[in-house]
Design a protein around this motif. Structure first.
Motif, PDB file in Angstrom:
ATOM      1  N   PHE A   1       0.802  -1.214   0.000  1.00  0.00           N
ATOM      2  CA  PHE A   1       0.000   0.000   0.000  1.00  0.00           C
ATOM      3  C   PHE A   1       0.837   1.266   0.000  1.00  0.00           C
ATOM      4  CE2 PHE A   1       0.465  -1.614   4.326  1.00  0.00           C
ATOM      5  CZ  PHE A   1       0.953  -0.512   5.009  1.00  0.00           C
ATOM      6  N   ASP A   2       0.243   2.304  -0.575  1.00  0.00           N
ATOM      7  CA  ASP A   2       0.806   3.659  -0.503  1.00  0.00           C
ATOM      8  C   ASP A   2       0.226   4.425   0.686  1.00  0.00           C
ATOM      9  OD1 ASP A   2       2.035   3.204  -3.092  1.00  0.00           O
ATOM     10  OD2 ASP A   2       0.046   3.528  -3.950  1.00  0.00           O
ATOM     11  N   GLN A   3      -1.035   4.149   1.002  1.00  0.00           N
ATOM     12  CA  GLN A   3      -1.724   4.741   2.151  1.00  0.00           C
ATOM     13  C   GLN A   3      -2.545   3.652   2.825  1.00  0.00           C
ATOM     14  OE1 GLN A   3      -3.396   7.926  -0.666  1.00  0.00           O
ATOM     15  NE2 GLN A   3      -3.555   8.934   1.330  1.00  0.00           N
ATOM     16  N   PHE A   4      -2.835   3.889   4.096  1.00  0.00           N
ATOM     17  CA  PHE A   4      -3.640   2.918   4.851  1.00  0.00           C
ATOM     18  C   PHE A   4      -4.660   3.685   5.680  1.00  0.00           C
ATOM     19  CE2 PHE A   4      -4.836  -0.444   7.676  1.00  0.00           C
ATOM     20  CZ  PHE A   4      -4.509  -1.631   7.035  1.00  0.00           C
ATOM     21  N   VAL A   5      -5.911   3.235   5.622  1.00  0.00           N
ATOM     22  CA  VAL A   5      -6.997   3.914   6.319  1.00  0.00           C
ATOM     23  C   VAL A   5      -7.800   2.901   7.115  1.00  0.00           C
ATOM     24  CG1 VAL A   5      -9.160   5.197   6.022  1.00  0.00           C
ATOM     25  CG2 VAL A   5      -7.185   5.737   4.589  1.00  0.00           C
ATOM     26  N   ARG A   6      -8.107   3.256   8.336  1.00  0.00           N
ATOM     27  CA  ARG A   6      -9.066   2.461   9.124  1.00  0.00           C
ATOM     28  C   ARG A   6     -10.275   3.349   9.399  1.00  0.00           C
ATOM     29  NH1 ARG A   6      -7.458  -0.851  14.526  1.00  0.00           N
ATOM     30  NH2 ARG A   6      -6.741  -2.365  12.977  1.00  0.00           N
ATOM     31  N   CYS A   7     -11.448   2.849   9.034  1.00  0.00           N
ATOM     32  CA  CYS A   7     -12.693   3.593   9.236  1.00  0.00           C
ATOM     33  C   CYS A   7     -13.403   3.068  10.474  1.00  0.00           C
ATOM     34  CB  CYS A   7     -13.625   3.423   8.039  1.00  0.00           C
ATOM     35  SG  CYS A   7     -12.978   4.050   6.493  1.00  0.00           S
ATOM     36  N   ILE A   8     -13.766   3.966  11.371  1.00  0.00           N
ATOM     37  CA  ILE A   8     -14.699   3.615  12.443  1.00  0.00           C
ATOM     38  C   ILE A   8     -16.099   3.867  11.907  1.00  0.00           C
ATOM     39  CG2 ILE A   8     -15.470   4.093  14.792  1.00  0.00           C
ATOM     40  CD1 ILE A   8     -12.660   4.996  15.454  1.00  0.00           C
TER      41      ILE A   8
END
Length: 307
Positions: A185-192
């Motif tokens: 990955f280039d970016q990593f996101v965790r969504c609540i």
């Protein structure tokens, strides 16, 4: 107007439950929240709670049993205990792929070992030995080997070679594992996620397992797509409380983990900024479901036979 009750079922977490209870009770909205007290449940027993927040039934089977009866009695359960019992990460990967969302290549594997009493005649449908070359040829390397049912980074292995994969697989015992393509990955996101549609995408560092407060970490277009995909996943899965991880490569958000129905909401993990948002959003949802519940029970086939 009669006062509605919200019951919270928790484990060892110390920050979110009391903050949530205090937030609900401070609203003076005709709803009171408390820790649910359970000491044995009679069949078809009425439930005193309009809403139940489930944070721990994945570890305490009795709580899941109680919640199913509570739904039968009309309580709104966050999350739906029937779906939580049925879901697994492989099925989820298949569903979102069928929906056209980006997912890493994922493969379900037979268990390495079996409980006592399972004999060779019980396994006649299984191909043995596994064709590891074909498996790696489909998923690729590096890859992630993880429990199809578990969460919280338990029983998760990153494998870089066939030898590492087989060695990790040999440690998994009776767990049903999936092997998943690793996204560089280039970016990593965790969504609540709260209430299926209320999505908070947060920059996340998976190596150090920490959230980062950086409000402009996504372009408007990428942010819109992540929120859209997260909402679709929650609506299809029926989760009112969830966290969803996206690994972003070349501008494409791959949903790599989205079965977290009791997501980490500890103030030290998600930090005060996002903690306050989660507490208030969950209080909003609980109060709304106490007064105007969605037809959660009607989704069950047995509901059509109830008077």
């Amino acid at each position: 107007m009669s006062v509605k009750k919200v019951g919270v079922i928790v484990g060892r977490e110390w920050s979110f439950p009391p903050a949530f209870i205090e937030e609900v009770n401070s609203r003076n909205a005709g709803v009171v929240a408390e820790y649910a007290k359970l000491g044995g449940t009679k069949m078809n027993e009425p439930c005193e709670y309009a809403v139940l927040i489930d944070r721990i039934s994945h570890e305490i089977p009795y709580y899941r049993t109680y919640l199913k009866n509570a739904m039968l009695q009309g309580a709104y359960c966050i999350n739906n205990p029937f779906w939580w019992s049925a879901d697994d990460k492989f099925f989820g990967a298949s569903v979102i792929t069928k929906l056209g969302l980006a997912s890493p290549k994922t493969m379900a594997l037979p268990m390495k070992a079996y409980p006592e009493g399972v004999v060779s005649e019980s396994l006649r449908n299984l191909v043995y030995p596994l064709d590891w070359d074909a498996i790696v040829g489909y998923v690729g390397l590096p890859a992630i080997l993880k429990d199809a049912w578990g969460g919280g980074w338990k029983n998760v292995y990153k494998v870089n070679s066939l030898e590492e994969l087989i060695r990790a697989y040999d440690e998994t015992g009776t767990l049903c594992m999936i092997l998943q393509e690793f996204i560089e990955f280039d970016q990593f996101v965790r969504c609540i996620c709260v209430g299926q549609d209320n999505i908070m995408p947060i920059k996340y560092d998976p190596k150090n397992r920490r959230y980062i407060v950086e409000h402009d970490h996504l372009s408007p277009e990428l942010g819109d797509r992540i929120v859209h995909d997260a909402r679709l996943i929650n609506n299809v899965m029926g989760y009112d409380m969830n966290s969803i991880e996206f690994a972003i490569k070349d501008g494409v958000p791959y949903a790599i983990d989205f079965m977290n129905p009791a997501p980490d909401m500890d103030i030290n993990s998600i930090m005060p900024h996002y903690f306050d948002w989660a507490v208030k959003a969950m209080a909003d949802l609980a109060i709304e479901m106490a007064h105007n519940p969605k037809p959660q029970r009607a989704e069950q086939r047995w509901a059509r036979f109830l008077a």
